[in-house]
Write a protein that holds these residues in place. Structure first.
Motif, PDB file in Angstrom:
ATOM      1  N   ALA A   1       0.708  -1.304   0.238  1.00  0.00           N
ATOM      2  CA  ALA A   1       0.006  -0.045  -0.013  1.00  0.00           C
ATOM      3  C   ALA A   1       0.957   1.203  -0.057  1.00  0.00           C
ATOM      4  N   GLY A   2       0.421   2.257  -0.895  1.00  0.00           N
ATOM      5  CA  GLY A   2       1.469   3.308  -0.801  1.00  0.00           C
ATOM      6  C   GLY A   2       0.537   4.544  -0.073  1.00  0.00           C
ATOM      7  N   THR A   3       1.286   5.398   0.609  1.00  0.00           N
ATOM      8  CA  THR A   3       0.542   6.627   1.057  1.00  0.00           C
ATOM      9  C   THR A   3       0.036   7.679   0.083  1.00  0.00           C
ATOM     10  N   ASP A   4       0.376   7.253  -1.298  1.00  0.00           N
ATOM     11  CA  ASP A   4      -0.271   8.282  -2.110  1.00  0.00           C
ATOM     12  C   ASP A   4       0.176   7.683  -3.821  1.00  0.00           C
ATOM     13  N   THR A   5      -0.494   8.337  -4.358  1.00  0.00           N
ATOM     14  CA  THR A   5      -0.052   7.993  -5.908  1.00  0.00           C
ATOM     15  C   THR A   5       1.388   8.385  -6.347  1.00  0.00           C
ATOM     16  N   ASP A   6       2.096   7.381  -6.905  1.00  0.00           N
ATOM     17  CA  ASP A   6       3.663   7.709  -7.018  1.00  0.00           C
ATOM     18  C   ASP A   6       4.545   7.717  -5.801  1.00  0.00           C
ATOM     19  N   ALA A   7       3.919   6.956  -4.623  1.00  0.00           N
ATOM     20  CA  ALA A   7       5.008   6.759  -3.635  1.00  0.00           C
ATOM     21  C   ALA A   7       5.983   6.008  -3.973  1.00  0.00           C
ATOM     22  N   GLY A   8       5.705   5.168  -4.860  1.00  0.00           N
ATOM     23  CA  GLY A   8       6.889   4.162  -5.335  1.00  0.00           C
ATOM     24  C   GLY A   8       6.566   2.632  -5.037  1.00  0.00           C
ATOM     25  N   LYS A   9       5.171   2.408  -5.096  1.00  0.00           N
ATOM     26  CA  LYS A   9       4.866   0.870  -4.730  1.00  0.00           C
ATOM     27  C   LYS A   9       5.601  -0.093  -5.576  1.00  0.00           C
ATOM     28  N   THR A  10       5.458   0.308  -6.874  1.00  0.00           N
ATOM     29  CA  THR A  10       6.235  -0.862  -7.918  1.00  0.00           C
ATOM     30  C   THR A  10       7.643  -0.863  -7.571  1.00  0.00           C
ATOM     31  N   VAL A  11       8.520   0.202  -7.362  1.00  0.00           N
ATOM     32  CA  VAL A  11       9.818   0.190  -7.195  1.00  0.00           C
ATOM     33  C   VAL A  11       9.937  -0.742  -5.734  1.00  0.00           C
ATOM     34  N   VAL A  12       9.232  -0.503  -4.677  1.00  0.00           N
ATOM     35  CA  VAL A  12       9.399  -1.215  -3.620  1.00  0.00           C
ATOM     36  C   VAL A  12       8.945  -2.645  -3.734  1.00  0.00           C
ATOM     37  N   SER A  13       7.723  -2.899  -4.420  1.00  0.00           N
ATOM     38  CA  SER A  13       7.527  -4.234  -4.709  1.00  0.00           C
ATOM     39  C   SER A  13       8.326  -5.004  -5.521  1.00  0.00           C
ATOM     40  N   ALA A  14       9.033  -4.462  -6.587  1.00  0.00           N
ATOM     41  CA  ALA A  14      10.078  -5.326  -7.360  1.00  0.00           C
ATOM     42  C   ALA A  14      11.220  -5.481  -6.585  1.00  0.00           C
ATOM     43  N   GLY A  15      11.476  -4.445  -5.513  1.00  0.00           N
ATOM     44  CA  GLY A  15      12.753  -4.581  -4.676  1.00  0.00           C
ATOM     45  C   GLY A  15      12.630  -5.708  -3.822  1.00  0.00           C
ATOM     46  N   LEU A  16      11.451  -5.792  -3.182  1.00  0.00           N
ATOM     47  CA  LEU A  16      11.000  -6.927  -2.285  1.00  0.00           C
ATOM     48  C   LEU A  16      11.195  -8.214  -2.754  1.00  0.00           C
ATOM     49  N   LEU A  17      10.650  -8.266  -3.939  1.00  0.00           N
ATOM     50  CA  LEU A  17      10.784  -9.685  -4.799  1.00  0.00           C
ATOM     51  C   LEU A  17      12.195  -9.855  -4.860  1.00  0.00           C
ATOM     52  N   ALA A  18      13.040  -9.085  -5.403  1.00  0.00           N
ATOM     53  CA  ALA A  18      14.401  -9.211  -5.715  1.00  0.00           C
ATOM     54  C   ALA A  18      15.093  -9.792  -4.580  1.00  0.00           C
ATOM     55  N   ALA A  19      14.725  -9.035  -3.236  1.00  0.00           N
ATOM     56  CA  ALA A  19      15.374  -9.181  -2.107  1.00  0.00           C
ATOM     57  C   ALA A  19      14.961 -10.683  -1.677  1.00  0.00           C
ATOM     58  N   ALA A  20      13.717 -11.063  -1.858  1.00  0.00           N
ATOM     59  CA  ALA A  20      13.399 -12.556  -1.493  1.00  0.00           C
ATOM     60  C   ALA A  20      13.972 -13.341  -2.334  1.00  0.00           C
ATOM     61  N   ASN A  21      14.431 -13.024  -3.641  1.00  0.00           N
ATOM     62  CA  ASN A  21      15.262 -14.107  -4.561  1.00  0.00           C
ATOM     63  C   ASN A  21      16.639 -14.457  -4.152  1.00  0.00           C
ATOM     64  N   LYS A  22      17.119 -13.246  -3.412  1.00  0.00           N
ATOM     65  CA  LYS A  22      18.656 -13.256  -3.106  1.00  0.00           C
ATOM     66  C   LYS A  22      18.696 -14.029  -1.913  1.00  0.00           C
TER      67      LYS A  22
END
Length: 228
Positions: free
Chosen positions: A9-30
Motif C-alpha cells: 500500500a502506498g501513502t499516495d499515488t507515485d509513492a513508489g509502490k512498484t519500485v518497492v514491490s520489485a525490490g522486495l521480490l528481488a530481495a526475496a530471490n536473493k
C-alpha cells in the motif's frame, strides 16, 4: 497461498509502490525464496499485439522468480491513467473486491515462499460506490507493507494511512521510506518521526534512484525486519 504474502500500500499515488514491490521480490530471490508479484488492477495501460499491458505489472512479472502469465499478474486493465472506478464507469464495467480477491487467490494458489500484491493508488482509492482498494487485502486477510513516498507532507500521509489500515483490522508488517523527492529538506528527521510513531518496523530506506531497478532497490531492503 504463499508462506509470506503481503499487500503493498502506498501513502499516495507515485509513492513508489512498484519500485518497492520489485525490490522486495528481488530481495526475496536473493534469500533463495521463490517469489511472485501481482498487480490485480492497473489503469494506464498500453495497447499491444497481446492486449493491454501495464509497465508496473511487467516490472513485477520480470522481478518475480515464478513467471506467471500476464493475465494472472494483472487481470484487470484500463487504458487511461485515471482512477480505476472512473475508468470502469467509462467502460461500463463493474469492479468488485470479491472478484478481484478471487482472481488473486487463484494466482496465489501457486506454491511460493514470498508474494506481493500491489495496490492501486492509495489505501482509500474507490473500486465502486461502496468499496475501496482496501477491501482487497481485507478479503485476502493478508498483512500490509506500507510504502511512504518521502516528500513534504509524508508524515501526515504515513500516519493517516497506518491508522486506516489498523482500523480496517489489518497489520502493518513493515514500512519502507522511498525518497521520491531528492531535494527534500530534513529527510532524516522525517524518517525518524515516522519511525518513532509507527508500530511497525522500518524495512529500508531507498534513496532517489536514477535507475530504479528491482536489484538497485533490493540492496536497501532488509526482509529480516518483517513482522510475520
Amino acid at each position: 497461498m504463499a508462506k509470506r504474502t503481503f499487500f503493498i500500500a502506498g501513502t499516495d499515488t507515485d509513492a513508489g509502490k512498484t519500485v518497492v514491490s520489485a525490490g522486495l521480490l528481488a530481495a526475496a530471490n536473493k534469500k533463495g525464496w521463490s517469489s511472485m508479484g501481482l498487480k490485480p488492477i492497473a489503469a494506464g495501460c498500453e495497447r499491444t499485439d497481446e492486449g493491454l499491458r501495464n509497465s508496473d505489472a511487467l516490472i513485477l512479472q520480470e522481478a518475480a522468480s515464478i513467471k506467471l502469465h500476464y493475465d494472472q499478474v494483472n487481470p484487470v486493465t484500463f487504458e487511461p491513467p485515471i482512477a480505476p472506478h472512473i475508468a470502469a464507469i467509462h467502460e461500463k464495467r463493474m469492479l468488485s473486491a470479491d472478484r478481484i480477491a478471487a482472481l488473486c487467490k487463484g494466482a496465489l494458489m501457486q506454491p511460493a515462499d514470498f508474494a506481493v500484491v500491489e495496490g492501486a493508488g492509495g489505501w482509500r482509492v474507490p473500486l465502486n460506490q461502496r468499496e475501496t482498494v482496501a477491501h482487497i487485502p481485507k478479503q485476502l486477510n493478508i498483512p500490509v507493507i506500507m510504502v511512504v513516498g518521502m516528500k513534504l507532507g509524508c508524515i501526515n500521509h504515513a500516519l493517516l494511512t497506518a491508522e486506516a489500515i489498523a482500523r480496517d483490522g489489518l497489520q502493518v508488517a513493515g514500512w519502507v521510506a522511498n525518497r521520491v523527492d531528492p531535494q527534500m529538506d530534513c529527510y532524516d528527521e522525517n524518517v525518524d518521526t515516522i519511525n518513532s510513531m509507527l508500530r511497525a518496523p522500518l524495512l529500508g530506506e531507498i534513496p532517489f534512484l536514477e535507475e530504479p531497478t528491482a536489484e538497485n532497490a533490493a540492496q536497501y531492503i532488509n526482509l529480516d525486519q518483517l513482522s510475520m
